[in-house]
Design an enzyme around this catalytic site. Structure first.
Site, PDB file in Angstrom:
ATOM      1  N   ARG A 271       4.422   4.210  -0.346  1.00  0.00           N
ATOM      2  CA  ARG A 271       3.773   3.815  -1.634  1.00  0.00           C
ATOM      3  C   ARG A 271       3.690   2.348  -1.102  1.00  0.00           C
ATOM      4  O   ARG A 271       2.572   1.619  -1.463  1.00  0.00           O
ATOM      5  CB  ARG A 271       5.087   3.756  -2.687  1.00  0.00           C
ATOM      6  CG  ARG A 271       5.028   4.974  -3.349  1.00  0.00           C
ATOM      7  CD  ARG A 271       6.219   5.143  -4.146  1.00  0.00           C
ATOM      8  NE  ARG A 271       6.187   6.717  -4.604  1.00  0.00           N
ATOM      9  CZ  ARG A 271       7.275   7.409  -5.077  1.00  0.00           C
ATOM     10  NH1 ARG A 271       8.312   6.742  -4.956  1.00  0.00           N
ATOM     11  NH2 ARG A 271       7.023   8.634  -5.416  1.00  0.00           N
ATOM     12  N   TYR A 409      -1.855   9.984  -6.170  1.00  0.00           N
ATOM     13  CA  TYR A 409      -1.017  10.304  -5.218  1.00  0.00           C
ATOM     14  C   TYR A 409       0.169   9.537  -5.021  1.00  0.00           C
ATOM     15  O   TYR A 409       0.342   8.522  -5.456  1.00  0.00           O
ATOM     16  CB  TYR A 409      -1.630  11.121  -4.034  1.00  0.00           C
ATOM     17  CG  TYR A 409      -2.753  10.294  -3.120  1.00  0.00           C
ATOM     18  CD1 TYR A 409      -2.612   8.868  -3.204  1.00  0.00           C
ATOM     19  CD2 TYR A 409      -3.538  10.695  -2.307  1.00  0.00           C
ATOM     20  CE1 TYR A 409      -3.451   8.204  -2.472  1.00  0.00           C
ATOM     21  CE2 TYR A 409      -4.548  10.109  -1.546  1.00  0.00           C
ATOM     22  CZ  TYR A 409      -4.238   8.631  -1.904  1.00  0.00           C
ATOM     23  OH  TYR A 409      -5.128   8.121  -0.813  1.00  0.00           O
ATOM     24  N   GLU A 410       1.024   9.733  -3.995  1.00  0.00           N
ATOM     25  CA  GLU A 410       2.396   8.939  -3.608  1.00  0.00           C
ATOM     26  C   GLU A 410       3.282   8.915  -4.983  1.00  0.00           C
ATOM     27  O   GLU A 410       3.793   8.031  -5.206  1.00  0.00           O
ATOM     28  CB  GLU A 410       2.015   7.789  -2.983  1.00  0.00           C
ATOM     29  CG  GLU A 410       1.115   7.790  -1.883  1.00  0.00           C
ATOM     30  CD  GLU A 410       1.818   8.424  -0.527  1.00  0.00           C
ATOM     31  OE1 GLU A 410       3.077   8.289  -0.272  1.00  0.00           O
ATOM     32  OE2 GLU A 410       1.113   8.509   0.354  1.00  0.00           O
ATOM     33  N   GLY A 411       3.115   9.983  -5.702  1.00  0.00           N
ATOM     34  CA  GLY A 411       4.050   9.699  -7.153  1.00  0.00           C
ATOM     35  C   GLY A 411       2.981   8.950  -8.213  1.00  0.00           C
ATOM     36  O   GLY A 411       2.376   8.118  -7.865  1.00  0.00           O
TER      37      GLY A 411
END
Ligand SMILES: Cc1cc2nc3c(=O)[nH]c(=O)nc-3n(C[C@H](O)[C@H](O)[C@H](O)COP(=O)(O)OP(=O)(O)OC[C@H]3O[C@@H](n4cnc5c(N)ncnc54)[C@H](O)[C@@H]3O)c2cc1C
Length: 602
Positions: A271, A409-411
């Site tokens: 992140r 993406y990446e949460g």
């Protein structure tokens, strides 16, 4: 400055403790080595990526792989990897710096780079056994092999621990057979190694495995076709199918059921790196936009001279500058925390893991803030180009399309918003961050009579720093009252969590930009930093508006009668400036500078 000489706050403590400007790291603090690395990466970006932009847009996946290999030859893939495993071991700030300056050419390369160096390699460096690290990391650090990360499944996206892929132990206990389907896997088309998450029997948590993928001996692995995507067009994204894929037991990562933890920690690092990867894109978009605005005439006037365009240039510059300030501040905190743990006797691996985990809140904050800033910046970039911005002939539309994925993406940003507040509350409950004491003080202050004295604001940023302290009170007031009202059921009130998170994000970003500028004004002089001071003031002003909006909505949603009146009065007091900055003038000053330099110049 030595880490021991300054106070290193724990993750999330920025909310309740004051940070001195001398204690934040800024891009102006880059060492000579870091500056050289930055130059080398920028030169690589121009020569190998930007010069061939059309090939990326034409979905030339093989070309992405070719450039990745070149990045490996130059050591860029191993910046974060310890020397013992073939890397450069340059520290967290340098790792961020490389992500930053290598990512602006195209989101396709940036995604391939991030997926390989972050989630494709980090799980092994962070959780691997010595044998696993020796066997795989040198190949990944040099780009001999590329890595992919297989977590998402058709039915398991944000709910990542719900995957249905299975791992079944063989009768002789020597291997696992993996069966299942993963989707949206970056680098799938050219990877040689996959970090795969699968469930053993009915375990509550998934388990991580290192899975080799040799196209000539596929071991039950097949790939779907390349996905046709809105942006990052030459980033390979495929489904991956596992059909009785045999993986030796020694390739299990960490332990059985540890996969979810690995997945989450890999994402924490991912992140902040993603935030870094969005920074140079913003600089580049602004530079391209101002160059156009300085040439394009309408009504016999350069469009850069229109107030409407100046507004955009100023806002774009201030958000890029704030993103840099906050990202490098957090990166150095992580680096220092790792150093402290190493000094205390932790292994490098343990230190790195704990160092990043400590700042997971800041990593989520940065992911959300910077991914949204780059999208806004690209959107305004298109607008400055007018109709030409909508054309594939100018770089704006690709920048906009490429930026869009960073919010997913990446949460997703929704998940990261809720995580940031959730993690903070958990830290408070564990006693790592004292929220209760400061929240009680705010409640007492609300009951008391406000001071009517006018403080001395003659020193630079004295009022702005007081505003930051007041914004922190808003968070404590709103979140504190919400926790009291809903207790553990707060998680069910997502709109409240998201509002609280927006307040938290603005506090961190605005504080970072002010501290950076204060530090630089002290060493380079206020005059030299006049435009940076304007950007810091503009950013804070915008932050105050966002905090006010979110605070108000939240209070109205959960408080009634006297309590509502008291909280709203508190909010009004905490978002009030004594001397309002003239935002229009500030924007003009910033835009004039960008216009005169014809680029992002901070
Ligand atoms: C180009 C691309 C590359 C990718 N690369 C990889 C990769 O290399 N490896 C990998 O494993 N994955 C990868 N992903 C997958 C990515 O991480 C997921 O798409 C992402 O986590 C979201 O999951 P989802 O798509 O299933 O959306 P969903 O989880 O279905 O979410 C849909 C919407 O619902 C919201 N939502 C979901 N749950 C909640 C909740 N509890 N509360 C509130 N809102 C919620 C989300 O925020 C989102 O807005 C990639 C995706 C793309 C598009």
């Amino acid at each position: 400055m030595e880490t021991k000489d300054k106070e290193l706050l724990r993750g999330g403590q920025f909310l309740v403790k004051e940070t001195k400007c001398e204690d934040v790291f800024t891009p102006e603090d880059f060492s000579e080595e870091q500056k050289m690395m930055k130059e080398a990466v920028m030169e690589f970006n121009e020569r190998e990526i930007i010069a061939h932009k059309a090939r990326f847009e034409a979905k030339d996946y093989a070309f992405t792989e070719e450039v990745m290999r070149k990045a490996g030859e130059l050591g860029f893939l191993g910046v974060a990897v310890p020397e013992a495993y073939g890397g450069l071991d340059m520290g967290f700030v340098s790792t961020l710096l490389v992500c930053d300056y290598i990512s602006s050419g195209t989101g396709s390369f940036s995604t391939a780079f991030g997926a390989h160096t972050g989630i494709g390699t980090m799980p092994i460096t962070l959780y691997g056994t010595e044998e696993q690290k020796q066997k795989y990391v040198p190949k990944l650090a040099t780009g001999e092999w590329f890595g992919a990360y297989c977590l998402t499944e058709p039915g398991a996206g944000s709910d990542a621990n719900s995957g249905k892929t299975t791992a079944t132990l063989s009768e002789d206990g020597k291997s696992y057979k993996i069966n299942g389907q993963k989707m949206w896997i970056s680098n799938a088309g050219f990877c040689r190694l996959m970090i795969v998450f699968a469930r053993i029997e009915n375990d509550k948590n998934i388990t991580g495995f290192i899975v080799e993928y040799d196209k000539d001996n596929p071991n039950g692995i097949t790939l779907g076709e390349e996905e046709h995507k809105l942006g990052i067009r030459a980033s390979s994204t495929r489904q991956v199918f596992f059909n009785d894929t045999v993986v030796p037991v020694e390739n299990m990562l960490a332990g059985r059921g540890e996969g979810f933890k690995i997945a989450m920690n890999a994402l924490n690092v991912g992140r902040i790196k993603l935030a870094g990867a969005c920074l140079d894109s913003q600089r580049r978009i602004l530079t391209t936009a101002v160059q156009y605005a300085n040439e394009r005439k309408q009504f016999n006037t350069l469009i850069a001279d229109f107030g409407a365009i100046k507004y955009k240039l100023a806002e774009m510059a201030a958000s890029a500058y704030a993103g840099e300030s906050a990202t490098y501040r957090a990166a150095k905190n992580i680096e220092d925390r790792i150093a402290l743990r190493v000094a205390a006797g932790n292994s490098h691996q343990e230190a790195e893991l704990k160092g990043v985990e400590e700042y997971a809140i800041e990593c989520s904050i940065l992911k959300v803030a910077v991914s949204e800033d780059v999208q806004n910046c690209a959107d305004e970039g298109i607008q400055i180009f007018g109709g030409m911005g909508f054309s594939e002939e100018t770089p704006m539309e690709a920048a906009w399309r490429d930026a869009r994925i960073a919010r997913i993406y990446e949460g997703t940003n929704e998940i990261n918003r809720m995580l940031s507040v959730g993690m903070l509350v958990k830290k408070a409950m564990k006693g790592h961050v004292d929220l209760l004491g400061p929240a009680t003080k705010v409640q007492e202050e609300l009951m008391g009579i406000p001071s009517f004295e006018t403080p001395d604001y003659s020193e630079l940023f004295s009022e702005e720093k007081e505003m930051i302290a007041k914004l922190k009170k808003v968070f404590l007031m709103v979140a504190g009252a919400a926790v009291q009202k809903f207790g553990p059921d707060l998680e069910e009130h997502q709109q409240l969590l998201i509002a609280a998170s927006d307040i938290l994000i603005e506090i961190y970003m605005a504080e970072s930009v002010i501290l950076r500028t204060e530090k630089n004004a002290k060493r380079f002089g206020e005059e030299a930093q006049a435009v940076q001071i304007a950007m810091a003031k503009l950013y804070l002003y915008n932050a105050v508006s966002i905090v006010e909006k979110n605070g108000k909505e939240s209070i109205i949603s959960f408080a009634e009668g006297d309590e509502q009146r008291m909280l709203l009065m508190g909010l009004k007091r905490f978002v009030k400036y004594t001397n309002y900055p003239d935002i229009v003038d500030l924007r003009i000053a910033i835009a004039e500078k960008v216009k005169a330099e014809n680029k992002y110049c901070f």
